[in-house]
Design a protein around this motif. Structure first.
Motif, PDB file in Angstrom:
ATOM      1  N   ASP A 128       0.841  -1.190   0.000  1.00 53.95           N
ATOM      2  CA  ASP A 128       0.000   0.000   0.000  1.00 53.95           C
ATOM      3  C   ASP A 128       0.883   1.250   0.000  1.00 53.95           C
ATOM      4  O   ASP A 128       1.718   1.418   0.874  1.00 53.95           O
ATOM      5  N   LEU A 147       0.438   4.206   0.866  1.00 55.53           N
ATOM      6  CA  LEU A 147       0.349   5.041   2.062  1.00 55.53           C
ATOM      7  C   LEU A 147       1.045   4.410   3.259  1.00 55.53           C
ATOM      8  O   LEU A 147       1.365   5.071   4.228  1.00 55.53           O
ATOM      9  N   LEU A 148       1.247   3.122   3.181  1.00 55.56           N
ATOM     10  CA  LEU A 148       1.870   2.437   4.309  1.00 55.56           C
ATOM     11  C   LEU A 148       3.306   2.046   3.992  1.00 55.56           C
ATOM     12  O   LEU A 148       3.947   1.319   4.760  1.00 55.56           O
ATOM     13  N   ASN A 150       8.202   6.004   7.687  1.00 50.67           N
ATOM     14  CA  ASN A 150       7.151   5.999   6.666  1.00 50.67           C
ATOM     15  C   ASN A 150       7.682   6.665   5.396  1.00 50.67           C
ATOM     16  O   ASN A 150       8.215   7.772   5.437  1.00 50.67           O
ATOM     17  N   ALA A 181       5.789   7.102   2.508  1.00 53.19           N
ATOM     18  CA  ALA A 181       4.677   7.425   1.612  1.00 53.19           C
ATOM     19  C   ALA A 181       4.914   8.718   0.831  1.00 53.19           C
ATOM     20  O   ALA A 181       4.454   8.868  -0.298  1.00 53.19           O
ATOM     21  N   TYR A 182       5.639   9.659   1.430  1.00 59.38           N
ATOM     22  CA  TYR A 182       5.816  10.963   0.776  1.00 59.38           C
ATOM     23  C   TYR A 182       7.052  11.026  -0.125  1.00 59.38           C
ATOM     24  O   TYR A 182       7.351  12.065  -0.690  1.00 59.38           O
ATOM     25  N   VAL A 183       7.793   9.931  -0.210  1.00 62.45           N
ATOM     26  CA  VAL A 183       8.919   9.903  -1.152  1.00 62.45           C
ATOM     27  C   VAL A 183       8.804   8.671  -2.052  1.00 62.45           C
ATOM     28  O   VAL A 183       9.651   7.788  -2.026  1.00 62.45           O
ATOM     29  N   PHE A 227       8.774  10.280   9.372  1.00 61.27           N
ATOM     30  CA  PHE A 227       8.379  10.384   7.966  1.00 61.27           C
ATOM     31  C   PHE A 227       9.538  10.926   7.120  1.00 61.27           C
ATOM     32  O   PHE A 227      10.168  11.918   7.503  1.00 61.27           O
ATOM     33  N   MET A 260      -1.381  12.394   7.946  1.00 64.80           N
ATOM     34  CA  MET A 260      -1.342  10.947   7.682  1.00 64.80           C
ATOM     35  C   MET A 260      -1.935  10.167   8.853  1.00 64.80           C
ATOM     36  O   MET A 260      -2.635   9.172   8.652  1.00 64.80           O
ATOM     37  N   ASN A 311       6.905  19.028  -1.920  1.00 66.32           N
ATOM     38  CA  ASN A 311       6.548  17.612  -1.941  1.00 66.32           C
ATOM     39  C   ASN A 311       5.045  17.485  -2.209  1.00 66.32           C
ATOM     40  O   ASN A 311       4.226  17.724  -1.328  1.00 66.32           O
ATOM     41  N   PRO A 325       2.882  14.850  -2.908  1.00 65.51           N
ATOM     42  CA  PRO A 325       2.017  13.932  -2.147  1.00 65.51           C
ATOM     43  C   PRO A 325       1.740  14.444  -0.733  1.00 65.51           C
ATOM     44  O   PRO A 325       0.621  14.308  -0.220  1.00 65.51           O
TER      45      PRO A 325
END
Ligand code: SF4
Lengths: 97, 362
Positions: free
Chosen positions: A16, A18-19, A34, A36-38, A53, B149, B256, B258
């Motif tokens: 996933d 996001l995970l 986490n 998810a943002y890269v 994160f 998040m 960024n 996302p």
């Protein structure tokens, strides 16, 4: 509070997006982060991590720029010290992209 | 550590300081916005390397310091409830509310837990379905995507016992408030690198143009900060007022996306009160209606109280760069990190605490 430090991704897991998480190495200390943002980051990349994160991938080429700038400035200083009558114009600073 | 140690190397900082001295012909007043930068500047003595004419003022960039007193009081009230597990980043625990602080509530039996990541609080909520888990969501744009998040995942998991006490603040409106002040002295800004890693730097373009001030996105290590100052002074000396990016290894112009998307999904821009400064329009984030069930203020009926701040504390002036910490009469006497009167003395990124720790003799 906005403290964020660079570390190296050593593994990635999670289907996933996001995970998506990874293990990140901070000078020998491994932490779960986490990712998810890269989404573009891969194993071996350095990422800037804030409260668990990854917020940004470190760009290697850009990271070197300041050292090249310092070296050029140094060489220029040496040249000027060598007494070349007409000193060249000072090196321009890094300009914005 | 790679990408850290090499940016602390003294030879390079001195080289940049010499170049700065060479190009500086007039007095300039710059402000670093971020508390992390303030901490580094005072810790490494970077301000003492600058030519006499260049002065750094310390800005409002410590979210711990600007969290309003009434929200601290709300946090204290929630943390004292037997049904609540109150989660927070460690730096909020000693921030003084009107009467006490979270550490004292914890010592008196409140279930207060320091978490490393907001996701740890979500995990706790999953593990403790019979308790209410509240996370104290403090921070700038750097931290907003992480709490966004947490809420997003809690919603996906259908958690009903998780909520946020939100005190998110935004940097550009604070810069604008400082620029709008009639007695403004600041001539250039170092913008906060990690805020821009998330948001990019396009929102600073109109500010630089409207107020004719250079804004340089800057990192946190000594070499970064001195290069940021150098770029800013070079602009001032040549009459330019542009947005430049010193911290290119981590910051892209668009930021960024996302992270921005998730911030927009969960939060909306709201007015927000800043401790010591007052309300600044459109300067905070609050939960969108779709996520109202995760809003601790609504859930526990806390919103809308006003609390007066201790009259003696001048942190508002410190945060706006109007005085330096040691110019406050209480500094180091009635106000110390052990007995802080204001939040700028509590947080290690607060200007008062940084001066107390590294610069007792002004
Ligand atoms: S020294 Fe203490 S009382 Fe004075 S401005 Fe700083 S935090 Fe407030």
């Amino acid at each position: 509070m906005c403290l964020a430090i660079p570390g190296k991704i050593t593994s990635i897991s999670g289907e996933d997006p996001l995970l998506r998480t990874g293990k990140v190495d901070f000078g020998g200390i491994l932490k779960e982060v986490n990712l998810a943002y890269v989404p573009e980051a891969v194993i071996g990349d350095y990422v800037i991590v804030h409260v668990g994160f990854a917020l940004s991938r470190v760009d290697e080429a850009e990271a070197k720029q300041i050292f090249e700038y310092l070296r050029e400035m140094q060489e220029l200083g040496d040249l000027q010290e060598a007494g070349a009558g007409a000193a060249p114009a000072p090196a321009p600073g890094p300009s914005p992209p | 550590m790679k990408y850290l140690d090499e940016y602390r190397e003294a030879g390079g900082t001195h080289q940049l300081a010499r170049e700065l001295a060479r190009i500086t012909t007039r007095p300039w007043l710059l402000m670093e916005v971020c508390g992390g930068q303030t901490h580094a500047i005072v810790k490494f003595g970077l301000d003492e390397l600058l030519p006499r004419q260049v002065t750094l003022l310390h800005g409002p960039g410590c979210p711990v310091c600007v969290t309003p007193l009434e929200l601290i009081d709300s946090a204290l009230e929630l943390a004292a409830r037997p049904d609540v597990i109150f989660c927070s980043f460690g730096d909020m625990l000693r921030v003084p509310g009107s009467t006490t602080d979270l550490l004292a509530v914890k010592a008196a039996g409140g279930d207060v837990r320091i978490v490393y990541s907001p996701l740890d609080a979500v995990k706790l909520a999953g593990q403790n379905p019979a308790r209410e888990v509240v996370f104290f969501a403090v921070g700038f744009e750097t931290t907003a995507p992480t709490t966004a998040m947490a809420v997003y995942q809690a919603a996906r998991q259908g958690l009903r016992n998780f909520s946020l006490l939100v005190s998110h603040v935004l940097v550009p409106p604070a810069i604008e408030a400082i620029l709008d002040a009639p007695d403004r002295r600041v001539q250039g800004f170092l913008a906060a690198g990690h805020v821009c890693a998330v948001m990019g730097w396009e929102e600073y373009l109109p500010l630089a143009a409207k107020y004719q001030v250079p804004i340089v996105v800057t990192g946190f290590e000594p070499l970064d900060i001195l290069q940021g100052v150098l770029m800013c002074v070079r602009q001032l000396e040549s009459g330019r007022a542009e947005v430049e990016n010193q911290y290119r290894r981590a910051v892209r112009q668009a930021g960024n996306s996302p992270a921005q998307q998730l911030i927009r999904e969960v939060f909306q821009v709201t007015p927000r009160k800043w401790r010591g400064i007052g309300e600044i329009p459109r300067s905070g984030l609050g939960l969108r209606d779709a996520y109202a069930a995760f809003d601790a203020e609504r859930k526990f009926g806390l919103a809308g109280r006003g609390v007066a701040e201790p009259a003696e504390c001048q942190s508002g002036l410190v945060l706006q760069g109007k005085i330096k910490p040691h110019e406050c009469p209480a500094f180091g006497t009635r106000c110390t990190p052990e007995h802080p009167l204001g939040a700028t003395m509590v947080s290690s990124e607060g200007a008062c605490a940084a001066y107390y720790r590294y610069r007792r003799e002004p």
